[in-house]
Design a protein around this motif. Structure first.
Motif, PDB file in Angstrom:
ATOM      1  N   ARG A   1      -2.483  -8.754  -0.875  1.00 27.48           N
ATOM      2  CA  ARG A   1      -1.582  -7.587  -0.886  1.00 27.48           C
ATOM      3  C   ARG A   1      -0.165  -7.994  -0.485  1.00 27.48           C
ATOM      4  O   ARG A   1       0.817  -7.531  -1.069  1.00 27.48           O
ATOM      5  CB  ARG A   1      -2.067  -6.518   0.092  1.00 27.48           C
ATOM      6  CG  ARG A   1      -3.217  -5.672  -0.389  1.00 27.48           C
ATOM      7  CD  ARG A   1      -3.545  -4.665   0.713  1.00 27.48           C
ATOM      8  NE  ARG A   1      -4.805  -3.995   0.522  1.00 27.48           N
ATOM      9  CZ  ARG A   1      -4.938  -2.706   0.180  1.00 27.48           C
ATOM     10  NH1 ARG A   1      -3.870  -1.953  -0.005  1.00 27.48           N
ATOM     11  NH2 ARG A   1      -6.132  -2.160   0.060  1.00 27.48           N
TER      12      ARG A   1
ATOM     13  N   ALA B   1     -11.891   6.088  10.200  1.00 30.24           N
ATOM     14  CA  ALA B   1     -13.218   6.028  10.806  1.00 30.24           C
ATOM     15  C   ALA B   1     -13.075   5.664  12.283  1.00 30.24           C
ATOM     16  O   ALA B   1     -13.801   6.187  13.136  1.00 30.24           O
ATOM     17  CB  ALA B   1     -14.073   4.985  10.087  1.00 30.24           C
TER      18      ALA B   1
ATOM     19  N   GLU C   1     -17.869   3.096  -0.869  1.00 32.81           N
ATOM     20  CA  GLU C   1     -16.672   2.802  -0.066  1.00 32.81           C
ATOM     21  C   GLU C   1     -16.722   3.604   1.229  1.00 32.81           C
ATOM     22  O   GLU C   1     -17.042   4.800   1.213  1.00 32.81           O
ATOM     23  CB  GLU C   1     -15.402   3.200  -0.829  1.00 32.81           C
ATOM     24  CG  GLU C   1     -14.741   2.041  -1.527  1.00 32.81           C
ATOM     25  CD  GLU C   1     -13.310   2.345  -1.943  1.00 32.81           C
ATOM     26  OE1 GLU C   1     -12.475   2.600  -1.054  1.00 32.81           O
ATOM     27  OE2 GLU C   1     -13.042   2.338  -3.139  1.00 32.81           O
TER      28      GLU C   1
ATOM     29  N   ASN D   1      -0.800   3.897   1.512  1.00 34.13           N
ATOM     30  CA  ASN D   1      -1.526   4.641   2.550  1.00 34.13           C
ATOM     31  C   ASN D   1      -0.604   4.842   3.762  1.00 34.13           C
ATOM     32  O   ASN D   1      -0.154   3.867   4.375  1.00 34.13           O
ATOM     33  CB  ASN D   1      -2.781   3.860   2.955  1.00 34.13           C
ATOM     34  CG  ASN D   1      -3.642   4.643   3.935  1.00 34.13           C
ATOM     35  OD1 ASN D   1      -3.142   5.234   4.877  1.00 34.13           O
ATOM     36  ND2 ASN D   1      -4.950   4.628   3.709  1.00 34.13           N
TER      37      ASN D   1
ATOM     38  N   GLY E   1      -8.675  -3.077   5.156  1.00 34.07           N
ATOM     39  CA  GLY E   1      -9.820  -2.649   5.962  1.00 34.07           C
ATOM     40  C   GLY E   1     -11.119  -3.105   5.331  1.00 34.07           C
ATOM     41  O   GLY E   1     -11.236  -3.164   4.111  1.00 34.07           O
TER      42      GLY E   1
ATOM     43  N   LYS F   1      -0.983   2.884   7.100  1.00 31.24           N
ATOM     44  CA  LYS F   1      -0.529   1.483   7.089  1.00 31.24           C
ATOM     45  C   LYS F   1       0.995   1.404   7.049  1.00 31.24           C
ATOM     46  O   LYS F   1       1.599   0.610   7.779  1.00 31.24           O
ATOM     47  CB  LYS F   1      -1.111   0.755   5.866  1.00 31.24           C
ATOM     48  CG  LYS F   1      -2.637   0.686   5.840  1.00 31.24           C
ATOM     49  CD  LYS F   1      -3.127  -0.052   4.601  1.00 31.24           C
ATOM     50  CE  LYS F   1      -4.633  -0.125   4.489  1.00 31.24           C
ATOM     51  NZ  LYS F   1      -5.098  -0.811   3.278  1.00 31.24           N
TER      52      LYS F   1
ATOM     53  N   ARG G   1      -6.298   5.378  13.166  1.00 27.90           N
ATOM     54  CA  ARG G   1      -6.090   4.246  12.245  1.00 27.90           C
ATOM     55  C   ARG G   1      -4.641   3.745  12.305  1.00 27.90           C
ATOM     56  O   ARG G   1      -4.400   2.540  12.221  1.00 27.90           O
ATOM     57  CB  ARG G   1      -6.471   4.689  10.817  1.00 27.90           C
ATOM     58  CG  ARG G   1      -6.868   3.526   9.927  1.00 27.90           C
ATOM     59  CD  ARG G   1      -7.378   3.941   8.562  1.00 27.90           C
ATOM     60  NE  ARG G   1      -7.841   2.736   7.859  1.00 27.90           N
ATOM     61  CZ  ARG G   1      -7.883   2.589   6.553  1.00 27.90           C
ATOM     62  NH1 ARG G   1      -7.520   3.583   5.758  1.00 27.90           N
ATOM     63  NH2 ARG G   1      -8.278   1.453   6.028  1.00 27.90           N
TER      64      ARG G   1
ATOM     65  N   THR H   1       0.861  -1.195   0.000  1.00 35.18           N
ATOM     66  CA  THR H   1       0.000   0.000   0.000  1.00 35.18           C
ATOM     67  C   THR H   1       0.886   1.229   0.000  1.00 35.18           C
ATOM     68  O   THR H   1       2.072   1.150   0.339  1.00 35.18           O
ATOM     69  CB  THR H   1      -0.886   0.062   1.258  1.00 35.18           C
ATOM     70  OG1 THR H   1      -1.770   1.180   1.161  1.00 35.18           O
ATOM     71  CG2 THR H   1      -0.077   0.197   2.527  1.00 35.18           C
TER      72      THR H   1
HETATM   73  O1  LIG Z   1      -4.589   2.651  -0.341  1.00 37.52           O
HETATM   74  P1  LIG Z   1      -5.183   1.521   0.410  1.00 37.52           P
HETATM   75  O2  LIG Z   1      -4.155   0.668   1.068  1.00 37.52           O
HETATM   76  O3  LIG Z   1      -6.172   0.723  -0.390  1.00 37.52           O
HETATM   77  O4  LIG Z   1      -5.945   2.188   1.654  1.00 37.52           O
HETATM   78  P2  LIG Z   1      -7.502   2.369   1.956  1.00 37.52           P
HETATM   79  O5  LIG Z   1      -7.650   3.548   2.858  1.00 37.52           O
HETATM   80  O6  LIG Z   1      -8.306   2.341   0.698  1.00 37.52           O
HETATM   81  O7  LIG Z   1      -7.823   1.124   2.855  1.00 37.52           O
HETATM   82  P3  LIG Z   1      -8.487  -0.281   2.523  1.00 37.52           P
HETATM   83  O8  LIG Z   1      -8.517  -0.484   1.048  1.00 37.52           O
HETATM   84  O9  LIG Z   1      -7.784  -1.295   3.360  1.00 37.52           O
HETATM   85  O10 LIG Z   1      -9.938  -0.128   3.107  1.00 37.52           O
HETATM   86  C1  LIG Z   1     -11.107  -0.492   2.390  1.00 37.52           C
HETATM   87  C2  LIG Z   1     -12.096   0.614   2.416  1.00 37.52           C
HETATM   88  O11 LIG Z   1     -12.533   0.860   3.726  1.00 37.52           O
HETATM   89  C3  LIG Z   1     -12.225   2.204   4.100  1.00 37.52           C
HETATM   90  N1  LIG Z   1     -11.807   2.165   5.487  1.00 37.52           N
HETATM   91  C4  LIG Z   1     -11.544   1.093   6.205  1.00 37.52           C
HETATM   92  N2  LIG Z   1     -11.231   1.393   7.459  1.00 37.52           N
HETATM   93  C5  LIG Z   1     -11.322   2.699   7.522  1.00 37.52           C
HETATM   94  C6  LIG Z   1     -11.135   3.595   8.532  1.00 37.52           C
HETATM   95  O12 LIG Z   1     -10.793   3.235   9.763  1.00 37.52           O
HETATM   96  N3  LIG Z   1     -11.303   4.859   8.246  1.00 37.52           N
HETATM   97  C7  LIG Z   1     -11.666   5.259   7.020  1.00 37.52           C
HETATM   98  N4  LIG Z   1     -11.860   4.456   6.000  1.00 37.52           N
HETATM   99  C8  LIG Z   1     -11.692   3.191   6.260  1.00 37.52           C
HETATM  100  C9  LIG Z   1     -11.138   2.613   3.144  1.00 37.52           C
HETATM  101  O13 LIG Z   1     -11.040   4.014   2.948  1.00 37.52           O
HETATM  102  C10 LIG Z   1     -11.580   1.934   1.889  1.00 37.52           C
HETATM  103  O14 LIG Z   1     -12.666   2.633   1.304  1.00 37.52           O
END
Ligand SMILES: O=P(O)(O)OP(=O)(O)OP(=O)(O)OC[C@H]1O[C@@H](n2cnc3c(O)ncnc32)[C@H](O)[C@@H]1O
Ligand SMILES: [Mg+2]
Length: 182
Positions: free
Chosen positions: A54, A138, A119, A9, A72, A12, A149, A7
């Motif tokens: 991943r 979130a 999403e 992000n 997530g 992470k 997070r 990732t």
């Molecule tokens: O770039 P990547 O690694 O994909 O990071 P991401 O923020 O999209 O993270 P995920 O794909 O793992 O999460 C899947 C979805 O759930 C959301 N999500 C999950 N947990 C969250 C949290 O604690 N706060 C905000 N969004 C969250 C996230 O933004 C995505 O839309």
């Protein structure tokens, strides 16, 4: 040792680095890879599979010794809709070590929008009028900032590296998942 994180992000990436660095000396590389599941996983199984994919894709993309994946999602049960998170470490054996993260209830209206096809990251951005998924998450919003997070993913990453070290020290493969589902 090269450790590839699947990732870009920062919540992470920073979590993996801070959890692993005291225990494993190596170089970290963050690489954008596919989870090979939907952008918004809706079950534990799909979220866990996304984390494993991943990790595997990152290891292969960077020809690393270790791949790490964090994913997530949300899950629904009779009690409500909850945040869920899963992580995986994979090495050349390609059998993952996995661990789950903290879970909290999310407001019903928000959870329903996710199950209607949006999403969570996008819903949270509208809700908070700022980027949430690359900041407190979130989980940070709905715990009033007590656990953000990055902290949640840091604890999850500590669970992963701890199991990895236990296995190395004891020569066991007890923590390896042998079944990969579909
Ligand atoms: O770039 P990547 O690694 O994909 O990071 P991401 O923020 O999209 O993270 P995920 O794909 O793992 O999460 C899947 C979805 O759930 C959301 N999500 C999950 N947990 C969250 C949290 O604690 N706060 C905000 N969004 C969250 C996230 O933004 C995505 O839309
Ligand atoms: Mg994503």
């Amino acid at each position: 040792m090269l450790i590839a994180i699947g990732t870009k992000n920062p919540t992470k990436v920073n979590a993996v680095k801070s959890a692993f660095a005291p225990y494993i000396s190596g170089e970290f590389i963050a690489t954008k890879v596919s989870s090979n599941v939907s952008a918004q996983p809706l079950t534990d199984e799909e979220t866990m599979t996304g984390a494993i994919n991943r990790a595997k894709n990152a290891l292969e993309a960077e020809n690393a010794q270790i791949g790490v994946g964090l994913e997530g999602g949300v899950v629904k049960n009779e009690m409500g809709i909850f945040l869920c998170n899963w992580g995986a470490i994979i090495d050349k054996q390609l059998q993952p070590i996995v661990a789950g993260g903290a879970r909290i209830l999310i407001p019903e209206e928000i959870g329903n929008e996710v199950f209607a096809g949006k999403e969570l990251g996008d819903i949270m951005e509208q809700f908070a009028k700022k980027n949430v998924s690359q900041n407190e998450g979130a989980i940070g919003i709905f715990t009033n900032g007590t656990v953000d997070r990055t902290e949640m993913f840091t604890q999850l990453s500590k669970l992963l590296v701890g199991q990895f070290l236990y296995e190395q020290g004891n020569g066991l493969a007890a923590y390896r998942l042998h079944k990969r589902g579909k």
